[in-house]
Write an enzyme that holds these catalytic residues in place. Structure first.
Site, PDB file in Angstrom:
ATOM      1  N   THR A 252      32.735  -6.247 115.716  1.00 54.64           N
ATOM      2  CA  THR A 252      32.828  -7.537 116.399  1.00 54.64           C
ATOM      3  C   THR A 252      33.693  -7.449 117.649  1.00 54.64           C
ATOM      4  O   THR A 252      34.598  -6.603 117.719  1.00 54.64           O
ATOM      5  CB  THR A 252      33.432  -8.568 115.423  1.00 54.64           C
ATOM      6  OG1 THR A 252      33.740  -9.760 116.127  1.00 54.64           O
ATOM      7  CG2 THR A 252      34.723  -8.059 114.792  1.00 54.64           C
ATOM      8  N   ASP A 253      33.457  -8.375 118.582  1.00 53.97           N
ATOM      9  CA  ASP A 253      34.322  -8.431 119.773  1.00 53.97           C
ATOM     10  C   ASP A 253      35.706  -8.989 119.437  1.00 53.97           C
ATOM     11  O   ASP A 253      36.628  -8.898 120.251  1.00 53.97           O
ATOM     12  CB  ASP A 253      33.664  -9.267 120.887  1.00 53.97           C
ATOM     13  CG  ASP A 253      33.372 -10.711 120.496  1.00 53.97           C
ATOM     14  OD1 ASP A 253      33.613 -11.088 119.342  1.00 53.97           O
ATOM     15  OD2 ASP A 253      32.894 -11.467 121.369  1.00 53.97           O
ATOM     16  N   GLU A 254      35.850  -9.565 118.228  1.00 53.15           N
ATOM     17  CA  GLU A 254      37.150 -10.170 117.885  1.00 53.15           C
ATOM     18  C   GLU A 254      38.259  -9.130 117.758  1.00 53.15           C
ATOM     19  O   GLU A 254      39.436  -9.476 117.777  1.00 53.15           O
ATOM     20  CB  GLU A 254      37.033 -10.992 116.596  1.00 53.15           C
ATOM     21  CG  GLU A 254      36.064 -12.136 116.747  1.00 53.15           C
ATOM     22  CD  GLU A 254      36.215 -13.234 115.704  1.00 53.15           C
ATOM     23  OE1 GLU A 254      37.246 -13.275 115.020  1.00 53.15           O
ATOM     24  OE2 GLU A 254      35.293 -14.048 115.588  1.00 53.15           O
TER      25      GLU A 254
ATOM     26  N   TYR B 159      40.560 -11.553 109.559  1.00 51.72           N
ATOM     27  CA  TYR B 159      39.200 -10.994 109.692  1.00 51.72           C
ATOM     28  C   TYR B 159      39.164  -9.924 110.781  1.00 51.72           C
ATOM     29  O   TYR B 159      38.707  -8.801 110.548  1.00 51.72           O
ATOM     30  CB  TYR B 159      38.199 -12.115 110.028  1.00 51.72           C
ATOM     31  CG  TYR B 159      36.870 -11.602 110.564  1.00 51.72           C
ATOM     32  CD1 TYR B 159      36.002 -10.892 109.744  1.00 51.72           C
ATOM     33  CD2 TYR B 159      36.502 -11.809 111.898  1.00 51.72           C
ATOM     34  CE1 TYR B 159      34.790 -10.398 110.238  1.00 51.72           C
ATOM     35  CE2 TYR B 159      35.295 -11.327 112.393  1.00 51.72           C
ATOM     36  CZ  TYR B 159      34.448 -10.624 111.563  1.00 51.72           C
ATOM     37  OH  TYR B 159      33.251 -10.129 112.049  1.00 51.72           O
TER      38      TYR B 159
ATOM     39  N   LYS C 291      38.435  -5.823 110.599  1.00 50.84           N
ATOM     40  CA  LYS C 291      37.344  -5.141 111.324  1.00 50.84           C
ATOM     41  C   LYS C 291      37.931  -4.078 112.261  1.00 50.84           C
ATOM     42  O   LYS C 291      37.359  -2.982 112.416  1.00 50.84           O
ATOM     43  CB  LYS C 291      36.501  -6.139 112.121  1.00 50.84           C
ATOM     44  CG  LYS C 291      35.683  -7.116 111.288  1.00 50.84           C
ATOM     45  CD  LYS C 291      34.601  -6.464 110.432  1.00 50.84           C
ATOM     46  CE  LYS C 291      33.443  -5.910 111.227  1.00 50.84           C
ATOM     47  NZ  LYS C 291      32.324  -5.476 110.331  1.00 50.84           N
TER      48      LYS C 291
END
Ligand code: NAD
Ligand code: DAU
Length: 348
Positions: free
Chosen positions: A131-133, A156, A160
């Site tokens: 993810t870009d998060e 989260y 990741k």
């Protein structure tokens, strides 16, 4: 015949990826491994369940013995790893569940792949969907590139980021062939109605309040799920070894503008008075640690693999809303039972 393991293939993005691989690669045998948590749903892939090149396996990636046994039995040639706990709000109330699945589960897959591939890595590939998060938050300007430093803010995104680091570490330390992609916010059919777009579609249908966190000026970059599935196919087959690709829609929206657009399309589709759904908008307490803005620079995947989004936001939203309106049973099934408890806890 190549054996490809796809994890999390009963979830939102995974179901689109599994269908694509089963239909486009009849010379592969696709194994779909999924624990069928609240987010996994066999209805998402009912249309391919009898395909001759497809096998569903129910199992938990956190169970190392089970994973080792599965890899020993099938000697997979490639892994496309999507299984994860994926909702930021749930990670705030139960961070450990995210460490278990996203970190330990990924470790178990890495260990099993390393063990069965150790004598010969030729033609093998471990693909981690991320993810870009992991990059944290942007201010008003700028874009995330593949070299942006990791700076995760939620449990989260920390989980990741951790799993991305382990995948890279296995590449450097043991020579494991891997590729990683980091994508922006997906939307489309089969999206579980805890995430902004499907939650608000469901609430508009049911005349329920639309809970906008904070001032609604948070910004996300939205990509239609089929465009992500196509990018995953390309990266798996043509991406460079030990490379990372950012995937995004070049499609930034402040939440409040997106919600108003959604309200207006829904009013039209449902034959309601223009503006009536906007009256459901309710500003609520902000998400703790809420990242202000995500936006992806997808130049690398465009330049190297020729990928770009093919579905405009207007088309994608229309398709998505139409899907929810004609799949009332799906919505009713996933919002029965446990969902009501989650909703009450999160929004009361
Ligand atoms: P999802 O929550 O809809 O689906 C996750 C799937 O994983 C479910 O089918 C669930 O049953 C399965 N799963 C969960 N824990 C498991 C376990 N311990 N063992 C086996 N299976 C398990 O998630 P999604 O939105 O489809 O996201 C898929 C992947 O893509 C995730 O890795 C996520 O981090 C990543 N991603 C998502 C987005 C997005 O916008 N949704 C964007 C970028 C990256
Ligand atoms: O950027 C990629 C990520 O996008 C993925 O890695 C995650 O798995 C996926 O869930 C998504 O994370 P977000 O937190 O951005 O998505 P979500 O739909 O939960 O929220 C989108 C925005 O809407 C965010 O700014 C929070 C806001 N929001 C969300 C909900 C659920 C609200 O204002 N109200 C809500 O009720």
């Amino acid at each position: 015949m190549k054996k490809i393991l796809i994890t999390g293939g009963a979830g939102f993005i995974g179901s689109h990826v599994v269908r694509r691989f089963v239909q486009n690669y009849p010379d592969y045998h696709i194994f779909n491994l999924d624990a069928l948590t609240y987010a996994g749903n066999l209805e998402n892939i009912a249309d391919i369940e009898n395909a001759p090149n497809y096998t569903f396996v129910k199992g938990d990636i956190v169970d190392a013995d089970f994973i080792n046994q599965l890899f020993n039995e099938h000697r997979f040639d490639g892994v496309v790893h999507l299984a994860a706990e994926s909702h930021v709000d749930r990670s705030i109330t139960d961070p450990l569940a995210f460490v278990k699945t996203n970190v330990i589960g990924t470790m178990n897959l890495l260990n099993a792949a390393k063990t069965i591939w150790k004598d010969n890595f030729d033609g093998k590939r471990f693909y981690h969907i991320s993810t870009d998060e992991v990059y944290g938050t942007l201010g008003e300007t700028g874009l995330f590139t593949e070299t942006t430093a990791y700076d995760p803010n939620s449990p989260y995104s920390a989980s990741k980021a951790s799993s991305d680091h382990f995948v890279r570490a296995y590449g450097e330390t043991y020579g494991l062939p891997y590729v990683i992609s980091n994508c922006s916010n997906n939307y489309g059919p089969n999206h579980f109605p805890e995430k902004l777009i499907p939650l608000f579609i469901n609430n508009i249908i049911n005349h329920k309040p639309l809970p906008v966190y904070g001032d609604g000026k948070y910004t996300r970059d939205w990509l239609f799920v089929e465009d992500h599935a196509r990018a995953i196919d390309l990266v798996f087959h043509q991406g460079g070894n030990h490379e990372t690709y950012n995937i995004g829609g070049f499609n930034e929206w402040q939440n409040i503008d997106l919600v108003k657009l959604l309200c207006d399309i829904m009013d039209r589709k449902l034959g309601r008075d223009t503006g009536s759904s906007r009256e459901l908008i309710t500003y609520v307490k902000d998400r703790p640690g809420h990242d202000l803005r995500y936006a992806i620079d997808a130049t690398k995947i465009n330049r190297e693999l020729g990928w770009k989004p093919s579905v405009t936001f207007e088309e994608g939203l229309e398709k998505t809303i139409d899907w929810y309106l004609s799949n009332g049973d799906w919505l009713a099934n996933v919002t029965s039972g446990e969902y009501a408890n989650y909703y009450k806890k999160q929004y009361s």
